[in-house]
Design an enzyme around this catalytic site. Structure first.
Site, PDB file in Angstrom:
ATOM      1  N   ASP A   1       3.786   2.669  -4.384  1.00 19.60           N
ATOM      2  CA  ASP A   1       2.911   3.615  -5.077  1.00 19.60           C
ATOM      3  C   ASP A   1       2.741   3.039  -6.481  1.00 19.60           C
ATOM      4  OD1 ASP A   1       1.697   5.589  -6.531  1.00 19.60           O
ATOM      5  OD2 ASP A   1       3.102   7.180  -5.994  1.00 19.60           O
ATOM      6  N   VAL A   2       1.559   2.505  -6.761  1.00 19.56           N
ATOM      7  CA  VAL A   2       1.367   1.803  -8.033  1.00 19.56           C
ATOM      8  C   VAL A   2       1.486   2.732  -9.242  1.00 19.56           C
ATOM      9  CG1 VAL A   2      -0.068  -0.024  -7.025  1.00 19.56           C
ATOM     10  CG2 VAL A   2      -1.169   2.011  -8.012  1.00 19.56           C
TER      11      VAL A   2
ATOM     12  N   TYR B   1     -12.940   8.525 -13.303  1.00 25.61           N
ATOM     13  CA  TYR B   1     -13.081   7.218 -12.651  1.00 25.61           C
ATOM     14  C   TYR B   1     -13.722   6.220 -13.619  1.00 25.61           C
ATOM     15  CZ  TYR B   1     -14.131   3.818  -8.919  1.00 25.61           C
ATOM     16  OH  TYR B   1     -14.201   2.687  -8.134  1.00 25.61           O
TER      17      TYR B   1
ATOM     18  N   ASP C   1       0.863  -1.182   0.000  1.00 33.43           N
ATOM     19  CA  ASP C   1       0.000   0.000   0.000  1.00 33.43           C
ATOM     20  C   ASP C   1       0.897   1.229   0.000  1.00 33.43           C
ATOM     21  OD1 ASP C   1      -3.220   0.272   1.011  1.00 33.43           O
ATOM     22  OD2 ASP C   1      -2.004   2.097   1.112  1.00 33.43           O
TER      23      ASP C   1
ATOM     24  N   LYS D   1     -11.964   2.850 -15.120  1.00 37.85           N
ATOM     25  CA  LYS D   1     -12.457   1.498 -14.848  1.00 37.85           C
ATOM     26  C   LYS D   1     -12.870   0.780 -16.140  1.00 37.85           C
ATOM     27  CE  LYS D   1     -11.746   1.484 -10.397  1.00 37.85           C
ATOM     28  NZ  LYS D   1     -10.732   0.595  -9.791  1.00 37.85           N
TER      29      LYS D   1
ATOM     30  N   ASN E   1      -5.686  -3.974  -6.884  1.00 39.32           N
ATOM     31  CA  ASN E   1      -6.840  -3.435  -6.148  1.00 39.32           C
ATOM     32  C   ASN E   1      -6.730  -1.945  -5.861  1.00 39.32           C
ATOM     33  OD1 ASN E   1      -9.123  -3.597  -3.950  1.00 39.32           O
ATOM     34  ND2 ASN E   1      -7.310  -2.764  -2.906  1.00 39.32           N
TER      35      ASN E   1
HETATM   36  P1  NAD Z   1     -10.166   2.351   0.052  1.00 40.79           P
HETATM   37  O1  NAD Z   1     -10.004   3.816  -0.157  1.00 40.79           O
HETATM   38  O2  NAD Z   1     -10.878   1.861   1.275  1.00 40.79           O
HETATM   39  O3  NAD Z   1      -8.752   1.629   0.000  1.00 40.79           O
HETATM   40  C1  NAD Z   1      -7.860   1.855  -1.080  1.00 40.79           C
HETATM   41  C2  NAD Z   1      -6.445   1.536  -0.657  1.00 40.79           C
HETATM   42  O4  NAD Z   1      -5.590   1.800  -1.775  1.00 40.79           O
HETATM   43  C3  NAD Z   1      -5.961   2.400   0.525  1.00 40.79           C
HETATM   44  O5  NAD Z   1      -5.336   1.591   1.500  1.00 40.79           O
HETATM   45  C4  NAD Z   1      -4.976   3.358  -0.141  1.00 40.79           C
HETATM   46  O6  NAD Z   1      -3.932   3.781   0.732  1.00 40.79           O
HETATM   47  C5  NAD Z   1      -4.449   2.505  -1.296  1.00 40.79           C
HETATM   48  N1  NAD Z   1      -3.857   3.321  -2.360  1.00 40.79           N
HETATM   49  C6  NAD Z   1      -4.327   4.499  -2.868  1.00 40.79           C
HETATM   50  N2  NAD Z   1      -3.484   4.968  -3.795  1.00 40.79           N
HETATM   51  C7  NAD Z   1      -2.469   4.069  -3.892  1.00 40.79           C
HETATM   52  C8  NAD Z   1      -1.296   4.008  -4.681  1.00 40.79           C
HETATM   53  N3  NAD Z   1      -0.973   4.982  -5.543  1.00 40.79           N
HETATM   54  N4  NAD Z   1      -0.481   2.941  -4.532  1.00 40.79           N
HETATM   55  C9  NAD Z   1      -0.779   1.959  -3.657  1.00 40.79           C
HETATM   56  N5  NAD Z   1      -1.860   1.987  -2.859  1.00 40.79           N
HETATM   57  C10 NAD Z   1      -2.705   3.022  -2.986  1.00 40.79           C
HETATM   58  O7  NAD Z   1     -10.886   1.821  -1.286  1.00 40.79           O
HETATM   59  P2  NAD Z   1     -11.759   0.501  -1.534  1.00 40.79           P
HETATM   60  O8  NAD Z   1     -13.167   0.877  -1.470  1.00 40.79           O
HETATM   61  O9  NAD Z   1     -11.253  -0.619  -0.706  1.00 40.79           O
HETATM   62  O10 NAD Z   1     -11.425   0.247  -3.083  1.00 40.79           O
HETATM   63  C11 NAD Z   1     -10.558  -0.786  -3.537  1.00 40.79           C
HETATM   64  C12 NAD Z   1     -10.753  -0.962  -5.034  1.00 40.79           C
HETATM   65  O11 NAD Z   1     -12.117  -1.333  -5.301  1.00 40.79           O
HETATM   66  C13 NAD Z   1     -10.501   0.310  -5.851  1.00 40.79           C
HETATM   67  O12 NAD Z   1      -9.863  -0.034  -7.064  1.00 40.79           O
HETATM   68  C14 NAD Z   1     -11.885   0.850  -6.111  1.00 40.79           C
HETATM   69  O13 NAD Z   1     -11.941   1.650  -7.257  1.00 40.79           O
HETATM   70  C15 NAD Z   1     -12.648  -0.453  -6.270  1.00 40.79           C
HETATM   71  N6  NAD Z   1     -14.107  -0.284  -6.027  1.00 40.79           N
HETATM   72  C16 NAD Z   1     -14.581   0.136  -4.825  1.00 40.79           C
HETATM   73  C17 NAD Z   1     -15.945   0.299  -4.643  1.00 40.79           C
HETATM   74  C18 NAD Z   1     -16.549   0.779  -3.351  1.00 40.79           C
HETATM   75  O14 NAD Z   1     -17.764   1.086  -3.333  1.00 40.79           O
HETATM   76  N7  NAD Z   1     -15.838   0.830  -2.253  1.00 40.79           N
HETATM   77  C19 NAD Z   1     -16.813   0.030  -5.713  1.00 40.79           C
HETATM   78  C20 NAD Z   1     -16.290  -0.417  -6.931  1.00 40.79           C
HETATM   79  C21 NAD Z   1     -14.919  -0.572  -7.075  1.00 40.79           C
END
Ligand code: NAD
Length: 248
Positions: free
Chosen positions: A60-61, A153, A34, A157, A87
């Protein structure tokens, strides 16, 4: 999943954390990584304390050098990588085209799409060498329809779904599978950030057939299926888990 080594990006919290924990409970050794190093290490420690095997790294991805360092550290620690779960992702607060700044566009595309590309490309050579590997990419229902995110976004996606299909087409016969997951609204900090101030959006979220938001653990079950050999005939798919949002 025993004997499998899995890397889960953005697994310091939210869906990524649930996936890392589920993989570990299924017997995989997990690289928790992360941009928040403290969070990654704390999740890895918690997995190890519950009898699993994990290591926590910073990544940092959206940064090529950081991604290459992650690959080197993962291979040095575990020797191989079988599963890469892309993710890490960020939301754009539903910003429409006219209000998207260059900075917002670069940030959302840079993490969600370019990040998925760079992490996948960096782990590919090891998978090709071993003749096997699986990518599980977190897209979104915003990868399928409009109005589930803002402009950047939604574009990012849709891009993740295209990338997933192309990786599958190009490398399936080399033993590599790539699939995407399209979650609906899932209870994490990411969704809380926009739902807490938008009761009208919350009403839409709760109007889906399931009548509620999803839980990160429900997404983790699909990630486990796609990462494991149980899904051996599933190539290039976009698996929708959205409580029924996109059927309407
Ligand atoms: P979240 O914000 O709870 O967690 C995201 C994590 O990614 C955090 O720990 C953050 O520190 C990390 N992160 C952010 N930028 C980063 C980077 N540059 N390098 C490495 N790590 C990084 O988000 P979530 O809800 O758990 O989402 C996870 C995935 O699921 C995402 O790709 C999101 O787009 C997708 N998603 C989420 C939802 C939702 O409703 N929560 C819906 C559809 C898709």
């Amino acid at each position: 999943m025993s004997d499998k080594i899995a890397v889960v990006t953005g697994s310091g919290k939210g869906i990524g954390r649930a996936i890392a924990e589920r993989f570990a409970r299924a017997g995989a050794s997990v690289v928790v990584c992360d941009i928040d190093q403290t969070a990654a290490q704390s999740v890895a420690e918690s997995i190890n304390a519950s009898g699993g095997t994990a290591v926590g790294f910073k990544v940092d991805v959206s940064n090529k050098a950081s991604v290459e360092a992650l690959v080197a550290a993962s291979l040095e620690h575990f020797g191989r990588v079988d599963v890469v779960c892309n993710n890490a992702g960020v939301l754009d607060d539903f910003t429409p085209l006219g209000a998207v700044t260059d900075e917002l566009w670069q940030r959302i595309i840079g993490i969600n799409l370019t990040g998925t590309f760079m992490v996948s490309r960096a782990f590919l050579p090891g998978m090709l060498e071993q003749g096997s590997g699986t990518f599980v990419n977190l897209a979104s229902m915003a990868g399928l329809v409009a109005q589930a995110g803002g402009l950047a976004y939604t574009a990012s996606k849709h891009g993740v779904i295209g990338l997933t299909k192309q990786v599958s087409a190009d490398y399936g016969q080399a033993g590599i599978r790539a699939n995407a997951i399209c979650p609906g609204a899932i209870e994490t900090d990411l969704s809380r950030s926009f739902l807490q101030d938008a009761p009208e959006v919350m009403a839409v979220v709760e109007s889906v057939p399931a009548g509620r938001q999803g839980r990160p653990e429900e997404i983790a079950e699909m990630a486990l299926y796609l990462a494991s050999d149980e899904s051996s005939f599933v190539h290039g798919a976009s698996m929708v888990i959205d409580g029924g949002w996109t059927i309407r």
